[in-house]
Structure formats: structure tokens, C-alpha cells
Scaffold this motif. Structure first.
Motif, PDB file in Angstrom:
ATOM      1  N   LEU A   1       0.169  13.795   7.824  1.00 38.77           N
ATOM      2  CA  LEU A   1       0.698  12.935   8.894  1.00 38.77           C
ATOM      3  C   LEU A   1       1.438  13.784   9.926  1.00 38.77           C
ATOM      4  O   LEU A   1       2.280  13.300  10.669  1.00 38.77           O
TER       5      LEU A   1
ATOM      6  N   GLU B   1      -2.372   6.628  10.731  1.00 40.48           N
ATOM      7  CA  GLU B   1      -1.075   6.572  11.415  1.00 40.48           C
ATOM      8  C   GLU B   1      -0.575   7.988  11.682  1.00 40.48           C
ATOM      9  O   GLU B   1      -1.053   8.953  11.101  1.00 40.48           O
TER      10      GLU B   1
ATOM     11  N   ARG C   1       9.013   0.235   5.182  1.00 42.67           N
ATOM     12  CA  ARG C   1       7.802  -0.027   4.384  1.00 42.67           C
ATOM     13  C   ARG C   1       8.159   0.035   2.908  1.00 42.67           C
ATOM     14  O   ARG C   1       8.801   0.995   2.464  1.00 42.67           O
TER      15      ARG C   1
ATOM     16  N   GLN D   1      -4.985   4.645   7.309  1.00 43.05           N
ATOM     17  CA  GLN D   1      -4.948   3.893   8.577  1.00 43.05           C
ATOM     18  C   GLN D   1      -4.841   4.830   9.790  1.00 43.05           C
ATOM     19  O   GLN D   1      -4.650   4.358  10.909  1.00 43.05           O
TER      20      GLN D   1
ATOM     21  N   MET E   1      -0.918   4.986   4.884  1.00 39.24           N
ATOM     22  CA  MET E   1      -0.718   5.404   6.277  1.00 39.24           C
ATOM     23  C   MET E   1      -1.779   6.413   6.706  1.00 39.24           C
ATOM     24  O   MET E   1      -2.271   6.374   7.836  1.00 39.24           O
TER      25      MET E   1
END
Ligand code: DHB
Ligand code: MG
Length: 221
Positions: free
Chosen positions: A154, A129, A113, A127, A124
Motif C-alpha cells: 500500500l 486502495e 476500519r 480493492q 484494502m
């Protein structure tokens, strides 16, 4: 002194690591394309690989791809269907990394990315993720504190977080040193120590890359 460190590293690599033409070619292309020679050393790459395997990591996040050298070590630790997301700010570095990752036969499990760590990580998170099982932070050192905050969003309990280059030739505890790199890694270490949901340590290293070290933590319940 430092020459002896390199001799020991050579001995360790010769004795414990298999000769690897794919990784040798990664370093050759990296150099030919003018990338800085700041990739992890081979024995450090294998260390990351073993940590990821010990964790049984299926989803790995790397911040700072460079030429993809550590990315390949990490991707080789994945089980079938495992994935690495790796973030790179410099387009030329990302181009070289994609060539290297493809040459290593890992294009289908590695996603490069492009953008600043902060931009890509924020997107991220937006979204939804993740969560990732293993996160390797190895990009611009002054941003480590921000990357840790975002990486934690994350993560889940059990996520392993590794930060490279936190000792900086011994400057880590030198409060007289206000360099943004040293400040970044010192704040990062302080955050790891203060955070209620991380158990962490840091280990100094010497070797072909001089005197440095890494931080290692696990996200707790
Ligand atoms: C530097 C960065 C790294 O990630 C590393 O492993 C060694 C040195 C640097 O920017 O100097
Ligand atoms: Mg590094």
C-alpha cells in the motif's frame, strides 16, 4: 531512574506542547472505558504529527487505533481533503475511538476500519486502495512482520513507515528471548534492514512509557 524519565517528559510536554483539552478528554474516556493505557505519550504523538507534516502526508494509514489518540495527532497533520484510515481489531476500542475522533471534529477525515490488521489490509490491497504517504504500525507486535509486508503493498516511493515499540525494554537484540512480541519486533527490524526498497533506522526512547523505541523508514525507488 524511570521517575526522572517521566519528569523530563513532563518538562518537555509543559514547554513544547500546548494544553489540549480535546486530547486530555480522549485519555479520560479511554481510561473510563477500561482501555489499556498504552497510547503514545503526548510528546511522541506530537513527534508523529510533525513527521507526517514534514512528509506532507495526504493519505495516512494507521494499524492499531486503540482510543484514537495517535490517530488524532496524525489527522491534525493532514491538509484539507487529507485522510486517515485506521485499523482496529477490538470493537469496543473502535467504538471509543470513533467517539473521540468525532469529539475532536475529525470524523469526516478519519475512517476507522474494524477487523484484524491482516484482514483489513488484505482487503484494502484487493480493492487497490492507497498508496499511502505515511504508515504508522502500532498494533499486536507479533504481527509486525506481516503488517510490514502488507503495508509495502500500500506504499509508493517516498512512503514513510514508522513502527512503534520495537525495543521492548532492551529485549530487541536478546536472541535468548523467544517471546512472540520480541520475535515479532526483531523480525520486523531485520526485514527493514534486508529490504532493498527501504532505508531505515531505529531510535531508542526513554520517557513516561519506559525504555522502548521506534523504527523509521522510507520506501525508495
Ligand atoms: C504495548 C503496546 C504499545 O503499542 C505500546 O505503545 C506500549 C506497550 C504493549 O502491548 O505492551
Ligand atoms: Mg505503541
Amino acid at each position: 531512574m524511570s521517575e526522572n524519565w517521566s519528569t523530563v517528559d513532563e518538562y518537555i510536554c509543559d514547554t513544547l506542547l500546548e494544553r489540549d483539552e480535546v486530547l486530555e478528554e480522549v485519555l479520560r474516556l479511554s481510561e473510563a472505558e477500561g482501555l489499556p493505557r498504552i497510547n503514545v505519550a503526548p510528546n511522541q504523538g506530537k513527534f508523529l504529527h510533525l513527521l507526517a507534516r514534514m512528509r506532507g502526508a495526504k493519505n495516512i494509514l494507521e494499524i492499531g487505533t486503540l482510543a484514537g489518540y495517535s490517530t488524532i495527532w496524525l489527522a491534525r497533520a493532514l491538509p484539507v481533503e487529507g485522510r486517515v484510515v485506521t485499523i482496529e481489531f477490538e470493537n469496543h476500542h473502535a467504538d471509543v475511538a470513533e467517539r473521540n475522533i468525532a469529539a475532536a471534529g475529525l470524523a469526516s477525515c478519519v475512517d476507522v476500519r474494524r477487523g484484524t490488521g491482516t484482514e483489513v489490509l488484505s482487503a484494502m490491497i484487493e480493492q487497490a486502495e492507497g498508496p499511502f504517504d505515511f504508515i504508522f504500525i502500532d498494533a499486536d507486535k507479533s504481527s509486525y512482520p506481516r503488517y510490514l509486508e502488507l503495508a509495502l503493498q500500500l506504499s509508493q516511493p517516498g512512503t514513510v513507515i514508522v513502527g512503534d515499540n520495537v525495543v521492548r525494554r532492551g529485549e530487541l537484540p536478546n536472541v535468548e528471548n523467544g517471546d512472540s512480541v520480541v520475535l515479532g519486533v526483531r523480525t520486523f527490524i531485520q526485514m527493514l534492514g534486508a529490504h532493498e526498497k527501504i532505508d531505515a533506522t531505529a531510535v531508542q526512547t526513554v520517557g513516561s512509557k519506559g525504555h522502548d523505541g521506534f523504527a523509521l523508514g522510507i520506501v525508495t525507488e
